[in-house]
Each structure stands twice: as C-alpha cells, then as structure tokens.
Design a protein around this motif. Structure first.
Motif, short mmCIF file in Angstrom:
data_model
loop_
_atom_site.label_atom_id
_atom_site.label_comp_id
_atom_site.label_asym_id
_atom_site.label_seq_id
_atom_site.Cartn_x
_atom_site.Cartn_y
_atom_site.Cartn_z
N ASP A 126 1.71 16.58 13.15
CA ASP A 126 1.93 17.95 12.71
C ASP A 126 3.35 18.43 12.96
N ILE A 127 3.82 18.25 14.19
CA ILE A 127 5.14 18.76 14.56
C ILE A 127 6.24 17.93 13.90
N ARG A 128 6.08 16.64 13.94
CA ARG A 128 7.05 15.77 13.28
C ARG A 128 7.17 16.09 11.80
N GLY A 129 6.02 16.30 11.16
CA GLY A 129 6.03 16.61 9.73
C GLY A 129 6.73 17.92 9.42
N ALA A 130 6.46 18.95 10.23
CA ALA A 130 7.10 20.24 10.01
C ALA A 130 8.61 20.15 10.23
N ARG A 131 9.00 19.38 11.23
CA ARG A 131 10.43 19.23 11.50
C ARG A 131 11.12 18.48 10.37
N GLN A 132 10.48 17.45 9.86
CA GLN A 132 11.06 16.70 8.75
C GLN A 132 11.13 17.53 7.48
N TYR A 184 0.84 -1.20 0.00
CA TYR A 184 0.00 0.00 0.00
C TYR A 184 0.87 1.24 0.00
N THR A 185 0.26 2.38 -0.31
CA THR A 185 0.90 3.69 -0.23
C THR A 185 0.03 4.59 0.63
N ALA A 186 0.64 5.24 1.63
CA ALA A 186 -0.09 6.14 2.52
C ALA A 186 0.38 7.57 2.32
N PHE A 187 -0.57 8.47 2.20
CA PHE A 187 -0.27 9.89 2.08
C PHE A 187 -0.53 10.56 3.43
N GLY A 188 -0.62 11.86 3.43
CA GLY A 188 -0.95 12.60 4.65
C GLY A 188 0.27 12.98 5.48
N LYS A 189 0.06 13.92 6.40
CA LYS A 189 1.11 14.27 7.36
C LYS A 189 1.44 13.04 8.18
N PRO A 190 2.71 12.83 8.60
CA PRO A 190 3.84 13.76 8.58
C PRO A 190 4.72 13.68 7.35
N ASN A 191 4.27 13.04 6.29
CA ASN A 191 5.10 12.92 5.10
C ASN A 191 5.54 14.29 4.60
N PRO A 192 6.84 14.52 4.44
CA PRO A 192 7.31 15.83 3.97
C PRO A 192 6.71 16.26 2.64
N SER A 193 6.31 15.28 1.82
CA SER A 193 5.72 15.62 0.52
C SER A 193 4.42 16.40 0.70
N VAL A 194 3.73 16.19 1.83
CA VAL A 194 2.50 16.92 2.10
C VAL A 194 2.80 18.40 2.28
N PHE A 195 3.89 18.70 2.97
CA PHE A 195 4.27 20.08 3.19
C PHE A 195 4.76 20.73 1.89
N LYS A 196 5.44 19.94 1.07
CA LYS A 196 5.85 20.45 -0.23
C LYS A 196 4.62 20.71 -1.10
N ASN A 197 3.63 19.83 -1.02
CA ASN A 197 2.40 20.02 -1.78
C ASN A 197 1.69 21.29 -1.34
N ALA A 198 1.69 21.55 -0.02
CA ALA A 198 1.08 22.78 0.49
C ALA A 198 1.80 24.00 -0.10
#
Length: 376
Positions: A319-325, A270-284
């Motif tokens: 949220d915090i882990r994702g922002a840090r990554q 499977y593939t999971a999206f969503g935070k904390p994946n850094p790609s989510v922050f790049k997408n934002a």
C-alpha cells in the motif's frame, strides 16, 4: 489520536466521487461544483477495514463520518484492494452487510478489476479462470464469453490430478450447470489463464496450469508456445484473523514459476497486476473520474481534479510503496491493525503518517482538510 507519527512529505491533488444511501441513485446527488471536496480516500480492506469478515479499527464508525446526514457520500472514497474472487456488485453487497454503510459496485476496485480491459483481446477465446470464490463469474461479467473455471476445466480430463482420489472436500465453486461437451473442451486450445483470486487447491492448480502452459493450451499434447498468463496481484502474504500473515497469490506464483521452470526449457512468462503497481492507482483515479462523470451531467471525466488523495493501508511493501511510487497527489497513511505492527515508521517504505487504526486515519484526514478550508 494516539501515537500519530507524521513524516513530512508534500503530497496533494485531485479527485472526485459521489454516492448515496442504499435506496438512492447516484443521479440524485448534489451537482454543485462548490460542494465537491478537494480530496478523496482509498482504503485497503484486509487488515484496515476487515480482519476476515469482522470489522477492525472502528471501521464502520470511521466510514459513517464520510456520509452526510441525508445518507449521501460527503467525502469521496473507494476500496482499493488486492483481494477479489467475487463480482464487484456481489462484493459491494457483502461489504454493505458487514459494515452497515452503503457501498456501490463502483467503489470496489479489486485486484482483478483491470482484467476487464482484456475482454476485447480474449472475449471470444477459451480462457481459464482460477481462484477462490467465483472466478468464472467475475470474468464473464467483464465480457469474457468463453471462460471456464479451473475446477470445471480439470474435471474434463481423466487422471489429470493424481491426488484427486485423496481429496475429500467440495469447493462449491461455479456450481452452475455447464452446457459444454467434454470433447469440445479437451480439443480447444486455451489462449490465456487468469489467476483471479487466491487458488484453493495448489497441487492440482499448479499441475493443470503447467499442463496448459507447456503444451500451448492443450493438456496431454506435445510441447507448444506458452499461452498468456495473468495474475490479479503478486502479494506474498496478507493479514487475516490468524496472528501472523498468511501466504497469498504471490506465494502461489513463486511456487508455479519454480516448478514450471524446472519442467520446461523456457522460463515462465506472466503479467501481474495489483498494488503496488502505479497503474493500479491510476486506474483508481480513472474509476473516480468515471463516477464523477456519471453523477454530474454537465461535466466531463477529465475536468475533475483533487488536491489530495489519501491511501490508507496496512502493508508498507504494497500500500505505502504503491502510493509513494504513484507520487503526487497521494498521501500515504499506515495503520497497525494488519501486516504492519511496528512502533515506528517502516524503514524501507515510510508512510506520510502512521496511526493505530483506520478510525484515527479518518479523524486525521477530516481535521487536516478542515484546517485547510479555514485558511481559505
């Protein structure tokens, strides 16, 4: 601001956005380069802005401070959530009603928003969409032309859910009249399954998904290659009005994976999206650049740079882990109105700042940025 805890960690950078009041178009916004702020804000929703459908932490007032007197967005912001289940336009309308401030569909970055990029791959293939709300409508809006909700898909197979006779509820999902024939549905191979939002009927959904995934997309047939499986997020839990956290899509994924791996020789892929994946922050970031491009005709998407991006969230592990990554320019702010309720900072995923509410977070941001301007 009560109980502010600032943990030094330099994080600065680029970003852009411009919006208007409900009756005004993006194109009417100021195009003066000098008026563009050097920072932007991403807000989580559950546990930061809302608890269930109720505003929390003074969120309406905090958001109003991001608009100018004319009703135009003064400070670029968007909602970066692992939630979903509704098309972005419908969710934006709902947020506008709940918060009393204008919210554009472009400001709604939901967990399933990245699915849009998969429409080129599966746009004409039969895919199944699962979850609460309107999962099939979400995917259809993204450009999937042959999508069916798991509710409807299961209804075409007699006896696929042995517990169906004991279920008295009506989900109310995807009520539009279908033009599909049973023969066509049961004979066409499912190419991919998308978990768009939190599933409602776990027992049935796990059963039907196992049937799809074990048989190469043809339930009731022989074992075949596993179709693609995508999860919008992998949150184990999240905060609602209930005093303690509720199980989320990540918990459903664990249940499905555990059962599938017991009944099938090969492990679940499977593939999971969503935070904390850094790609989510790049997408934002990409979304904000797209907005900036649409509101400033004389600029291109790559030319907009922000010195600082603030992530305001309630979940240290998400949220915090994702922002840090994601790294610079993200500055993480942790609130106590949701998952996190600790007195001190989180030991494993410490935020740059800990506050009680989103109102305090916005107050800090505005004062911090104002102080920077005074030094110029």
């Amino acid at each position: 601001m009560n109980n502010l805890r600032i943990i030094a960690r330099n994080s600065l950078r680029r970003r852009e956005f411009t919006l208007r009041s409900p009756s005004r178009s993006f194109c009417n916004l100021s195009r003066e380069e000098s008026n563009r702020p050097s920072y932007g804000i991403a807000f989580d929703i559950d546990g930061v802005i809302l608890l269930g459908s109720s505003p929390v932490g003074g969120s309406p007032g905090a958001l109003r401070r991001l608009f100018d007197d004319s009703g135009a967005v003064k400070i670029p912001f968007l909602f970066l959530t692992n939630g979903g289940g509704l098309p972005e336009a419908k969710r934006a309308s709902e947020m506008t009603h709940l918060l009393g401030v204008p919210v554009s569909p472009l400001q709604m970055v939901q967990a399933h928003s990245p699915f849009r990029k998969l429409a080129n791959r599966f746009g004409n293939e039969l895919v199944v969409a699962a979850g609460k709300g309107e999962p099939a409508a979400v995917m259809s809006n993204y450009g999937f032309k042959n999508v069916i909700s798991l509710d409807e898909y299961a209804s075409y197979f007699d006896n696929i859910d042995p517990l169906a006779p004991y279920k008295k509820w009506i989900t109310g999902q995807d009520k539009e009249t279908s033009t599909r024939s049973r023969a066509n549905v049961v004979s066409e191979r499912v190419q991919a399954a998308f978990i768009v939002s939190d599933p409602v009927d776990w027992s049935r959904d796990i059963q039907v998904l196992c049937d799809i995934l074990r048989t190469g997309g043809l339930p009731g047939k022989e074992i075949g290659p596993q179709p693609h499986l995508y999860f919008a997020n992998d949150d184990l839990d999240y905060q609602t009005k209930f005093p303690t956290e509720r199980l989320g899509m990540g918990a459903f994924r664990i249940a499905l994976e555990s059962i599938f791996n017991r009944v099938h020789d090969n492990p679940l892929e499977y593939t999971a999206f969503g935070k904390p994946n850094p790609s989510v922050f790049k997408n934002a970031e990409d979304v904000l650049k797209e907005i900036a491009t649409s509101t400033h005709s004389n600029s291109n998407q790559g030319s907009h740079h922000f010195k600082t991006l603030y992530m305001v969230g309630d979940n240290p592990k998400i949220d915090i882990r994702g922002a840090r990554q994601a790294g610079s320019p993200w500055f993480s702010i942790l609130t106590r109105t949701g998952v996190f309720k600790g007195k001190d900072n989180h030991p494993e995923f410490p935020a740059d700042l800990v506050v009680d509410t989103v109102e305090e977070a916005v107050d800090f941001i505005l004062k911090r940025e104002s102080a920077k301007l005074s030094l110029i």
